[in-house]
Design a protein around this motif. Structure first.
Motif, PDB file in Angstrom:
ATOM      1  N   SER A 189       4.145 -40.056  14.142  1.00  0.00           N
ATOM      2  CA  SER A 189       4.428 -41.305  13.430  1.00  0.00           C
ATOM      3  C   SER A 189       5.312 -41.056  12.222  1.00  0.00           C
ATOM      4  O   SER A 189       6.111 -41.915  11.827  1.00  0.00           O
ATOM      5  CB  SER A 189       3.117 -41.972  12.996  1.00  0.00           C
ATOM      6  OG  SER A 189       2.360 -41.090  12.184  1.00  0.00           O
ATOM      7  N   ASN A 190       5.193 -39.876  11.605  1.00  0.00           N
ATOM      8  CA  ASN A 190       6.028 -39.550  10.458  1.00  0.00           C
ATOM      9  C   ASN A 190       7.485 -39.374  10.880  1.00  0.00           C
ATOM     10  O   ASN A 190       8.405 -39.909  10.246  1.00  0.00           O
ATOM     11  CB  ASN A 190       5.513 -38.286   9.782  1.00  0.00           C
ATOM     12  CG  ASN A 190       6.189 -38.021   8.452  1.00  0.00           C
ATOM     13  OD1 ASN A 190       6.194 -38.885   7.589  1.00  0.00           O
ATOM     14  ND2 ASN A 190       6.751 -36.838   8.287  1.00  0.00           N
ATOM     15  N   ARG A 191       7.707 -38.633  11.970  1.00  0.00           N
ATOM     16  CA  ARG A 191       9.080 -38.408  12.439  1.00  0.00           C
ATOM     17  C   ARG A 191       9.698 -39.683  13.017  1.00  0.00           C
ATOM     18  O   ARG A 191      10.920 -39.803  13.080  1.00  0.00           O
ATOM     19  CB  ARG A 191       9.101 -37.273  13.453  1.00  0.00           C
ATOM     20  CG  ARG A 191       8.752 -35.937  12.815  1.00  0.00           C
ATOM     21  CD  ARG A 191       8.972 -34.764  13.729  1.00  0.00           C
ATOM     22  NE  ARG A 191       8.714 -33.518  13.000  1.00  0.00           N
ATOM     23  CZ  ARG A 191       9.035 -32.306  13.426  1.00  0.00           C
ATOM     24  NH1 ARG A 191       9.630 -32.172  14.607  1.00  0.00           N
ATOM     25  NH2 ARG A 191       8.775 -31.248  12.708  1.00  0.00           N
ATOM     26  N   ALA A 192       8.865 -40.613  13.426  1.00  0.00           N
ATOM     27  CA  ALA A 192       9.375 -41.885  13.942  1.00  0.00           C
ATOM     28  C   ALA A 192      10.147 -42.651  12.876  1.00  0.00           C
ATOM     29  O   ALA A 192      10.973 -43.514  13.191  1.00  0.00           O
ATOM     30  CB  ALA A 192       8.218 -42.732  14.459  1.00  0.00           C
ATOM     31  N   LYS A 193       9.912 -42.306  11.600  1.00  0.00           N
ATOM     32  CA  LYS A 193      10.577 -43.015  10.503  1.00  0.00           C
ATOM     33  C   LYS A 193      11.901 -42.360  10.095  1.00  0.00           C
ATOM     34  O   LYS A 193      12.613 -42.886   9.246  1.00  0.00           O
ATOM     35  CB  LYS A 193       9.649 -43.061   9.290  1.00  0.00           C
ATOM     36  CG  LYS A 193       8.310 -43.740   9.566  1.00  0.00           C
ATOM     37  CD  LYS A 193       7.361 -43.562   8.389  1.00  0.00           C
ATOM     38  CE  LYS A 193       5.978 -44.100   8.716  1.00  0.00           C
ATOM     39  NZ  LYS A 193       5.006 -43.838   7.618  1.00  0.00           N
ATOM     40  N   TYR A 194      12.223 -41.201  10.663  1.00  0.00           N
ATOM     41  CA  TYR A 194      13.431 -40.491  10.262  1.00  0.00           C
ATOM     42  C   TYR A 194      14.688 -41.263  10.674  1.00  0.00           C
ATOM     43  O   TYR A 194      14.712 -41.928  11.706  1.00  0.00           O
ATOM     44  CB  TYR A 194      13.486 -39.100  10.913  1.00  0.00           C
ATOM     45  CG  TYR A 194      12.526 -38.077  10.359  1.00  0.00           C
ATOM     46  CD1 TYR A 194      11.601 -38.386   9.370  1.00  0.00           C
ATOM     47  CD2 TYR A 194      12.534 -36.776  10.847  1.00  0.00           C
ATOM     48  CE1 TYR A 194      10.730 -37.437   8.875  1.00  0.00           C
ATOM     49  CE2 TYR A 194      11.655 -35.814  10.357  1.00  0.00           C
ATOM     50  CZ  TYR A 194      10.758 -36.150   9.373  1.00  0.00           C
ATOM     51  OH  TYR A 194       9.894 -35.205   8.890  1.00  0.00           O
TER      52      TYR A 194
END
Length: 344
Positions: A189-194
């Motif tokens: 979910s964190n990398r989905a915001k990159y």
């Protein structure tokens, strides 16, 4: 020419992204994992000249004289074999002492950074002394968090050595540089915001530096498809059932992966167990590594001769360029096993 949006503080900037042909250098951050390998293969399929590409790899255990601790022993040899096969240079970067040195930091500055620089047809090692910052004591493992201030292994052993090498290498002054990394939104979910493209933190008046994550929207199937198309042998960790090629002793490893590590490399597992006791701090907030490994199983490991073969390769420091191409390519056992065993 495309337009990209990037956030700097409270300001939104719109930056011209050049065509690939207009960059002087395209730097691929090559971990040895499937995603960074897919980035390289994608660039080649797009027709990017190999003469423009450089590979860089951050050695998370430090330099040649430092102790093996967290990483797969074969990783550097594997990355060198990729470099040699494609005829694309690779440059290594590291912080003295690696992750272990940072864990054991006591009332001191963080250790110096070293990087390889091209010198005619050879390389030289450049030392960047750490003279600024505050003395501090860690005596703790990185936290299992997305925040790089507490999950400092990535920032200290990878991001900062890369940044300092890029900022201090005179070969890049006055150049247009594109930095390629292999994060994918599917991973967390964190990398989905990159952002897919953005202004790199090393951009300055001395050089233009953009960042591109070309596989950020790829599904895992597409990653394996391009590797299969090129018939490239994946990193041995995948052949042993690991789903992501991060550190061998990655803090995010699942109970199964700790059990698997204990099985194939008991001496490496015991190093981590002993360090937990020495510094009185555990990787997991609730369990020791011994307790966590007991909760795992060995179901992901291959069996018989395959297990013996890939364990020997993974725990060694030799990987031949002749072994990079596999005519009878098979999907590794670690494929499509979820995100356990890697960063958020």
């Amino acid at each position: 020419m495309a337009i990209m949006k990037t956030e700097v503080g409270q300001t939104t900037l719109f930056v011209n992204v050049l065509s690939l042909k207009k960059y002087d250098k395209i730097i691929v951050s090559m971990s040895g994992g499937k995603d960074s390998l897919a980035c390289l293969l994608h660039l080649l399929e797009l027709g990017v000249s190999r003469r423009k590409i450089e590979l860089v790899h951050q050695c998370v255990d430090g330099g040649p004289d430092d102790e093996e601790f967290m990483d797969w022993p074969v990783t550097e040899a594997y990355c060198k074999a990729i470099s040699k096969y494609f005829g694309i240079p690779i440059y290594f970067q590291w912080r003295k002492g690696g992750i272990l040195g940072e864990i054991m930091r006591s009332d001191s500055l963080t250790n110096d950074v070293y990087f390889e620089q091209k010198v005619k047809r050879s390389k030289k090692v450049v030392k960047l002394e750490t003279t600024r910052g505050a003395k501090a004591t860690r005596l703790k493992f990185p936290a299992m968090k997305a925040d790089l201030r507490t999950r400092w292994c990535s920032s200290s052993a990878k991001i900062d050595p890369f940044r300092r090498a890029l900022n201090n290498n005179p070969d890049y002054v006055g150049k247009k540089i594109l930095v390629i990394t292999g994060e994918r939104r599917e991973e967390s979910s964190n990398r989905a915001k990159y952002e897919e493209v953005e202004l790199h933190q090393c951009n300055s008046g001395k050089k233009l530096v953009h960042s591109w994550r070309p596989v950020i929207d790829w599904k895992e199937e597409k990653v394996w498809d391009i590797i299969k198309r090129w018939k490239i042998q994946p990193h041995p960790s995948y052949m042993l059932g690991w789903s992501r090629m991060s550190c061998f002793g990655c803090i995010f490893s699942s109970p199964n992966h700790w059990a698997m590590m204990r099985q194939i490399a008991p001496e490496r597992f015991e190093k981590l167990v002993d360090l937990e006791k020495e510094i009185n701090h555990t990787i997991d907030n609730k369990l020791t590594l011994e307790e966590k490994a007991k909760k795992g199983n060995l179901d992901l490991l291959p069996a018989g001769e395959e297990l013996k073969y890939w364990t020997k390769i993974a725990m060694g420091k030799v990987f031949s360029v002749e072994d990079i191409i596999v005519q009878d390519w098979k999907l590794p056992i670690g494929a499509f096993r979820g995100s356990a065993g890697g960063p958020t």
